[in-house]
Design a protein around this motif. Structure first.
Motif, mmCIF file in Angstrom:
data_model
loop_
_atom_site.group_PDB
_atom_site.id
_atom_site.type_symbol
_atom_site.label_atom_id
_atom_site.label_comp_id
_atom_site.label_asym_id
_atom_site.label_seq_id
_atom_site.Cartn_x
_atom_site.Cartn_y
_atom_site.Cartn_z
ATOM 1 N N GLY A 81 98.228 151.313 20.314
ATOM 2 C CA GLY A 81 99.233 150.272 20.466
ATOM 3 C C GLY A 81 99.775 150.214 21.879
ATOM 4 O O GLY A 81 99.952 149.149 22.462
ATOM 5 N N LYS A 82 99.988 151.413 22.427
ATOM 6 C CA LYS A 82 100.494 151.460 23.805
ATOM 7 C C LYS A 82 99.450 150.884 24.765
ATOM 8 O O LYS A 82 99.774 150.186 25.719
ATOM 9 C CB LYS A 82 100.832 152.904 24.190
ATOM 10 C CG LYS A 82 102.055 153.447 23.470
ATOM 11 C CD LYS A 82 102.337 154.873 23.883
ATOM 12 C CE LYS A 82 103.571 155.444 23.160
ATOM 13 N NZ LYS A 82 103.819 156.844 23.540
ATOM 14 N N THR A 83 98.134 151.233 24.487
ATOM 15 C CA THR A 83 97.071 150.721 25.367
ATOM 16 C C THR A 83 96.996 149.208 25.297
ATOM 17 O O THR A 83 96.853 148.517 26.318
ATOM 18 C CB THR A 83 95.721 151.338 24.957
ATOM 19 O OG1 THR A 83 95.832 152.753 24.987
ATOM 20 C CG2 THR A 83 94.620 150.887 25.906
ATOM 21 N N ALA A 88 97.962 143.961 27.660
ATOM 22 C CA ALA A 88 98.598 142.641 27.611
ATOM 23 C C ALA A 88 99.534 142.443 28.799
ATOM 24 O O ALA A 88 99.580 141.368 29.419
ATOM 25 C CB ALA A 88 99.363 142.495 26.299
ATOM 26 N N LEU A 89 100.266 143.507 29.141
ATOM 27 C CA LEU A 89 101.177 143.424 30.283
ATOM 28 C C LEU A 89 100.415 143.198 31.585
ATOM 29 O O LEU A 89 100.818 142.393 32.436
ATOM 30 C CB LEU A 89 102.012 144.710 30.350
ATOM 31 C CG LEU A 89 103.077 144.761 31.457
ATOM 32 C CD1 LEU A 89 104.097 143.617 31.267
ATOM 33 C CD2 LEU A 89 103.791 146.120 31.450
ATOM 34 N N GLU A 96 100.273 135.801 36.370
ATOM 35 C CA GLU A 96 101.395 135.387 37.225
ATOM 36 C C GLU A 96 100.993 135.412 38.696
ATOM 37 O O GLU A 96 101.349 134.507 39.459
ATOM 38 C CB GLU A 96 102.591 136.315 36.969
ATOM 39 C CG GLU A 96 103.224 136.137 35.577
ATOM 40 C CD GLU A 96 104.349 137.127 35.332
ATOM 41 O OE1 GLU A 96 104.549 138.007 36.204
ATOM 42 O OE2 GLU A 96 105.026 137.027 34.292
ATOM 43 N N GLU A 97 100.250 136.483 39.110
ATOM 44 C CA GLU A 97 99.827 136.559 40.521
ATOM 45 C C GLU A 97 98.872 135.422 40.859
ATOM 46 O O GLU A 97 98.934 134.835 41.950
ATOM 47 C CB GLU A 97 99.167 137.912 40.770
ATOM 48 C CG GLU A 97 100.149 139.083 40.709
ATOM 49 C CD GLU A 97 99.438 140.421 40.891
ATOM 50 O OE1 GLU A 97 98.198 140.392 41.010
ATOM 51 O OE2 GLU A 97 100.132 141.458 40.920
ATOM 52 N N ALA A 98 97.931 135.130 39.936
ATOM 53 C CA ALA A 98 96.984 134.038 40.182
ATOM 54 C C ALA A 98 97.718 132.706 40.297
ATOM 55 O O ALA A 98 97.399 131.864 41.148
ATOM 56 C CB ALA A 98 95.960 133.978 39.044
#
Length: 383
Positions: A81-83, A88-89, A96-98
């Protein structure tokens, strides 16, 4: 593996507890006055208690193992779940950078000064890349055309050879036809004319056939000879063993299958020949040819040797005085030199010193002169 060890350990502990419990019960019964209970009954109760304790220990071990497995699965799920959350993050940040980069690129054409210069530099770089790509494409096309031209030249040579063969065949057929016509009673003039025409055609075909590719012939002459290492080896060995002044010249004879040729001095002729025969590394044990030549200014004796041990050739050449043509005989080294030396003596007048029986083998001892000399005049002009 850890679960099995844990089960075994718990079984041992349960067995110990059962034994301890049996001892305590036995002691209690003895204290209460029940010591007269049969021994078999006591053993049966002890076995039941031991079985019960083992069963409880096994159930406890299984429960613990199930709980441990559940914990591991829960930890793996949390990690996954953390992975997934981290992935996703990361995707969100990349998007956002693109988006920000696209926005900056959209704003760039509206900027002034340095931004315009950057755009011009990008355009110039793009033009340069396009020009380089066009040059590469043109070079590839030129290479392809050159290859096609080479194939065309080979086709032309093949066509010339086929044409020459056809002309030769036609000439032979025409000649046979003319002979047949002559035998059948045709005029002599017509037969001679036909023969002359066919001869001219055959000569033209032979000339066309002999014409090769000048470029290939030039490349062949410029290319190093495969026998050059052999020539270098012979020269080095002769100079090391016999001295550096025994050879006048050394070269590759392109007109005689690239044979390494050694031009020796007259007084070193026999010594070099002997070295070529008896040296363990060379072993030129076969004399295949010996002849003389009149060059008007001098005469030459040419000897061709071959080593069956090494499968290598060499030619030995010596220049002698034309007015007094004398040289050492090689018959003591190679018996094959006997008749060729007699022939050179008969036709050129070269005397081979040390020859066992130097005689004239064609013309006889009473013949005047030697026919292969350039200044030869027949004694009897009618002969």
């Amino acid at each position: 593996m850890d679960e099995e060890k844990d089960v075994q350990r718990r079984k041992k502990e349960a067995a110990g507890w059962a034994k301890q419990l049996a001892r305590e019960r036995l002691a209690a019964k003895q204290a209460a006055g029940q010591t007269e209970q049969p021994l078999e009954e006591t053993k049966t109760q002890s076995k039941d208690d031991l079985a019960l304790a083992k069963k409880k220990a096994a159930e406890a071990a299984k429960a613990k193992a199930a709980e441990l497995r559940k914990q591991k699965e829960g930890a793996a799920g949390d990690k996954a779940g953390k992975t997934e959350d981290g992935l996703a993050l990361a995707k969100k940040k990349a998007a956002e950078e693109a988006k920000a980069a696209a926005l900056e690129k959209r704003k760039a054409p509206q900027a002034e000064g340095g931004n315009k210069e950057t755009s011009e530099e990008d355009i110039a770089l793009a033009k340069k890349k396009a020009a380089a790509a066009a040059k590469a494409k043109a070079a590839a096309l030129a290479k392809k055309k050159a290859a096609a031209a080479g194939e065309g030249a080979e086709d032309d040579i093949a066509k010339q050879k086929a044409l020459a063969a056809a002309k030769a065949k036609a000439a032979a057929a025409a000649k046979a036809k003319a002979l047949a016509k002559q035998q059948a009673g045709g005029t002599a003039g017509e037969s001679e004319g036909d023969l002359a025409k066919e001869k001219a055609k055959a000569a033209a075909a032979a000339k066309a056939k002999s014409v090769g590719n000048p470029l290939e012939e030039a490349e062949k002459e410029d290319a190093p000879s495969p026998n050059q290492p052999l020539l270098d080896k012979y020269v080095r060995m002769i100079r090391e063993r016999l001295g550096g002044d025994v050879l006048e010249e050394a070269y590759i004879n392109r007109l005689a299958k690239d044979v390494p040729t050694l031009v020796v001095k007259k007084d070193s002729y026999y010594k070099v020949a002997e070295f070529l025969k008896y040296n363990e590394q060379l072993r030129f044990d076969y004399l295949s040819e010996l002849h003389g030549t009149d060059f008007q200014t001098h005469m030459e004796v040419y000897v061709h040797l071959y080593s069956y041990q090494n499968r290598q050739p060499v030619a030995l050449k010596v220049k002698i005085d034309r007015d007094k043509p004398e040289i050492a005989s090689l018959v003591p080294l190679w018996q094959g030199a006997n008749w060729p030396e007699c022939e050179a003596y008969d036709l050129l007048g070269i005397r081979f010193q040390g020859h066992p029986n130097l005689i004239r083998i064609f013309l006889g001892e009473n013949w005047v002169g030697h026919p292969l000399r350039k200044d030869y005049e027949p004694y009897d002009v009618e002969v």
